[in-house]
Every structure is written in C-alpha cells, then in structure tokens.
Design a protein around this motif. Structure first.
Motif, short mmCIF file in Angstrom:
data_model
loop_
_atom_site.label_atom_id
_atom_site.label_comp_id
_atom_site.label_asym_id
_atom_site.label_seq_id
_atom_site.Cartn_x
_atom_site.Cartn_y
_atom_site.Cartn_z
N GLU A 85 5.29 11.48 -14.91
CA GLU A 85 4.38 10.41 -15.15
C GLU A 85 4.64 8.63 -15.40
OE1 GLU A 85 3.45 11.04 -19.44
OE2 GLU A 85 2.14 13.09 -18.55
N LEU A 86 5.53 8.31 -15.49
CA LEU A 86 6.06 7.00 -15.43
C LEU A 86 6.25 6.67 -14.21
CD1 LEU A 86 6.49 4.80 -16.73
CD2 LEU A 86 9.36 5.21 -16.82
N CYS A 87 7.14 7.16 -12.87
CA CYS A 87 7.31 7.23 -11.87
C CYS A 87 5.54 7.27 -11.32
CB CYS A 87 7.69 8.01 -11.36
SG CYS A 87 8.42 8.32 -9.44
N ASN A 88 4.64 7.74 -11.45
CA ASN A 88 3.60 8.44 -10.85
C ASN A 88 2.94 6.89 -11.17
OD1 ASN A 88 4.16 10.88 -10.10
ND2 ASN A 88 2.97 12.08 -11.11
N PHE A 89 2.79 6.87 -12.20
CA PHE A 89 2.60 5.36 -13.00
C PHE A 89 2.66 3.89 -12.06
CE2 PHE A 89 2.21 1.62 -15.23
CZ PHE A 89 0.97 1.10 -15.70
N TYR A 90 3.37 3.60 -11.64
CA TYR A 90 4.34 2.90 -10.79
C TYR A 90 3.84 2.93 -9.35
CZ TYR A 90 7.41 1.11 -14.59
OH TYR A 90 7.60 0.68 -15.83
N HIS A 91 3.66 4.49 -8.74
CA HIS A 91 3.39 4.57 -7.48
C HIS A 91 1.91 3.77 -7.08
CE1 HIS A 91 6.48 5.62 -5.25
NE2 HIS A 91 6.99 7.03 -6.73
N LYS A 92 1.16 4.43 -8.39
CA LYS A 92 -0.06 4.01 -8.73
C LYS A 92 -0.62 2.43 -8.03
CE LYS A 92 -2.85 4.01 -12.31
NZ LYS A 92 -3.45 4.44 -13.31
N MET A 93 0.50 2.10 -9.80
CA MET A 93 0.05 0.93 -9.59
C MET A 93 0.49 -0.39 -8.36
SD MET A 93 -1.46 -0.35 -12.61
CE MET A 93 -1.03 -1.82 -12.95
N LEU A 94 1.51 0.66 -7.85
CA LEU A 94 1.75 -0.86 -6.58
C LEU A 94 1.05 -0.72 -5.19
CD1 LEU A 94 5.69 0.53 -6.19
CD2 LEU A 94 4.91 -2.60 -6.65
N THR A 95 0.43 0.47 -4.99
CA THR A 95 -0.47 0.57 -4.39
C THR A 95 -2.01 0.41 -4.45
OG1 THR A 95 -0.01 2.84 -3.71
CG2 THR A 95 -2.27 2.09 -3.17
N LYS A 96 -2.61 -0.08 -6.01
CA LYS A 96 -3.37 -0.43 -6.52
C LYS A 96 -3.85 -1.85 -6.65
CE LYS A 96 -6.63 -0.58 -10.89
NZ LYS A 96 -6.03 0.19 -12.15
N TYR A 97 -2.55 -2.27 -6.62
CA TYR A 97 -2.35 -3.87 -6.90
C TYR A 97 -1.55 -4.33 -5.40
CZ TYR A 97 -4.18 -3.68 -10.78
OH TYR A 97 -5.70 -3.30 -12.15
N GLU A 98 -0.85 -3.99 -4.22
CA GLU A 98 -0.60 -4.54 -3.20
C GLU A 98 -0.83 -6.36 -3.03
OE1 GLU A 98 -1.16 -2.17 0.03
OE2 GLU A 98 -2.71 -1.19 0.21
N LYS A 99 -2.36 -6.11 -2.77
CA LYS A 99 -2.63 -7.68 -2.44
C LYS A 99 -3.12 -8.63 -2.98
CE LYS A 99 -5.42 -5.19 1.24
NZ LYS A 99 -5.04 -5.39 2.16
N ARG A 100 -2.07 -8.18 -4.59
CA ARG A 100 -2.24 -9.10 -5.71
C ARG A 100 -1.03 -9.93 -5.78
NH1 ARG A 100 -5.42 -8.33 -10.49
NH2 ARG A 100 -4.50 -10.14 -11.68
N LYS A 101 -0.34 -10.13 -4.90
CA LYS A 101 1.55 -10.11 -5.37
C LYS A 101 2.01 -11.07 -5.77
CE LYS A 101 1.58 -12.31 0.40
NZ LYS A 101 2.48 -12.99 0.97
N LEU A 102 1.72 -12.13 -7.36
CA LEU A 102 1.40 -12.05 -7.85
C LEU A 102 2.10 -10.39 -9.59
CD1 LEU A 102 3.74 -13.82 -9.46
CD2 LEU A 102 1.59 -14.74 -10.53
N VAL A 103 0.68 -9.99 -9.26
CA VAL A 103 1.06 -8.35 -10.12
C VAL A 103 2.18 -7.44 -9.27
CG1 VAL A 103 -0.48 -6.23 -10.93
CG2 VAL A 103 -1.46 -8.92 -11.25
N TYR A 104 1.80 -7.94 -8.12
CA TYR A 104 2.74 -6.47 -7.18
C TYR A 104 4.58 -6.67 -7.83
CZ TYR A 104 4.58 -3.85 -3.86
OH TYR A 104 5.28 -2.64 -2.50
N TYR A 105 4.37 -8.07 -7.81
CA TYR A 105 5.87 -8.26 -7.95
C TYR A 105 6.32 -8.07 -9.29
CZ TYR A 105 9.78 -11.55 -9.62
OH TYR A 105 11.27 -12.17 -9.62
N TYR A 106 5.33 -8.55 -10.62
CA TYR A 106 5.82 -7.83 -12.16
C TYR A 106 5.81 -6.42 -11.57
CZ TYR A 106 5.79 -12.72 -13.65
OH TYR A 106 6.96 -13.68 -14.25
#
Length: 76
Positions: free
Chosen positions: A34-55
């Motif tokens: 579930e944690l892995c799936n969450f991270y994958h979803k978040m990376l896609t969701k916030y790929e255009k928000r560089k600072l969020v993506y970085y964190y």
C-alpha cells in the motif's frame, strides 16, 4: 536485511504543503505494498509541483533508508 518500507510517524512533509487528504490516506496505510502504491500515485499526481515532488522522493528515501535524490540531477 528487511523488505519492509518504513513510514514517517513524526514530521510528515505532507503537512507543510497542506495535503490533508493525502496525509489521511498515508496514515491509513498498513502494508508495504500500500505504501509503494501510495508513493507511485503521489509521484504522478504531483509531478508538476517540483517542491512537493522533491519531498515525496525524500519520503521514499526515508522509507528505503537511502538518499534517492542523490541520483537525480537538477532536483529543483
């Protein structure tokens, strides 16, 4: 060596960005899958928000106990 990903329990960076729904989802995660799936979803969701993506990548690094950003040139 363990294959279990660690979750952040104190000082989650999602709070700093006001990502309350994502934080609630994160808190409900029970398994490494579930944690892995969450991270994958978040990376896609916030790929255009560089600072969020970085964190998010920092969170992933914490989970796997390594600095994943060291291999990414031009982080921000």
């Amino acid at each position: 060596m363990s294959n279990v990903l660690k979750k952040i329990t104190v000082g989650n960076p999602l709070v700093n960005f006001g990502l309350w729904e994502d934080l609630e989802e994160y808190k409900k995660i029970q398994t490494p899958e579930e944690l892995c799936n969450f991270y994958h979803k978040m990376l896609t969701k916030y790929e255009k928000r560089k600072l969020v993506y970085y964190y998010i990548t920092v969170m992933i690094g914490f989970s796997v106990n390594t600095d994943v950003n060291a291999a990414i040139p031009n982080k921000l």
